[in-house]
Design a protein around this motif. Structure first.
Motif: not given
Length: 244
Positions: A87-88, A106-109, A146-147
């Motif tokens: 994603l990054s 948008s990582l959380y979503s 973050a992950v």
């Protein structure tokens, strides 16, 4: 997975080495379970953008068997860190402004739309369920990355695995593992004193951690300290170790 009471097992492999892929394939083949296993595999030599499709493909197949066939489905996703790294890469190529740890905002979503596909249908609707076990590796053991940080806010429970140098095994760390659903089971579907035994064991394990700190810093240990350390070794090797 092979011990799970599941009609179908779906493996979503992201950024797997060929060794990892062959390990999974050989394990399933040797167990004679290939007839109930579906695999979607992306290896390290495949394009990163294809990695982003794996969870959607795996969960779409899971939805078909759970909704249309009313089957119990176990979905294995490994590894979500590799998914997030992809994603990054894609978001940076699209000139999106990065957020924490260079991940997209948008990582959380992005993670939530995957994890929250887990579902159990009532018997009146024909039954069927989707259980998701997703693996997240910690970069340098950093649980604030973050992950894993976002994952911890979304999922219904985490098993935090680490290598215990005292017993030489990979164990479930009781201090960093959590379950939001255990109160629905402990003492109700399990033995009545489950909660009391669990709380006492965790308290003694915490005392052992304090005793180990004293030992590492050269302080004298009491008889109780030594007993706590002995308890911790037994508890780790006979209860917490994942090979039990």
């Amino acid at each position: 997975a092979l011990r799970a009471q599941a009609d179908k097992i779906i493996l979503g492999g992201m950024g797997m080495t060929n060794d990892d892929y062959y390990f999974f394939r050989n394990t399933f083949s040797n167990a004679g379970a290939l007839d109930r296993i579906i695999s979607f595999i992306n290896t390290t030599e495949d394009p990163a953008v294809e990695r982003l499709l794996i969870p959607d493909m795996a969960l779409t197949a899971a939805e078909y068997f759970a909704v249309e066939k009313h089957e119990t489905v176990l979905v294995l996703l490994t590894d979500m860190t590799s998914y997030a790294d992809s994603l990054s890469i894609v978001s940076n190529r699209m000139d999106q402004i990065p957020s924490k740890d260079s991940m997209p905002g948008s990582l959380y979503s992005d993670l939530a739309k995957i994890y929250e596909k887990a579902v159990q249908f009532p018997e009146s609707a024909g039954g069927g369920s989707i259980t998701i076990i997703a693996v997240t590796t910690l970069s340098g053991g950093d649980i604030t990355h973050a992950v894993p940080d976002n994952t911890g806010y979304i999922t219904e429970g985490q098993l935090y695995l680490r290598r215990d140098s005292d017993v030489g095994k990979v164990v479930v760390d009781p201090f960093r593992s959590l379950s939001r659903l255990k109160q629905l089971v402990a003492g109700k579907k399990t033995r009545k004193d489950h909660s009391q035994v669990m709380n006492a064991a965790i308290r003694l394990y915490a005392d052992a951690a304090n005793a180990k700190t004293k030992m590492e810093n050269g302080f004298d240990l009491t008889d109780y300290d030594n007993r706590w350390l002995d308890f911790a070794k037994d508890y780790a090797s006979r209860i917490l170790a994942i090979d039990v």
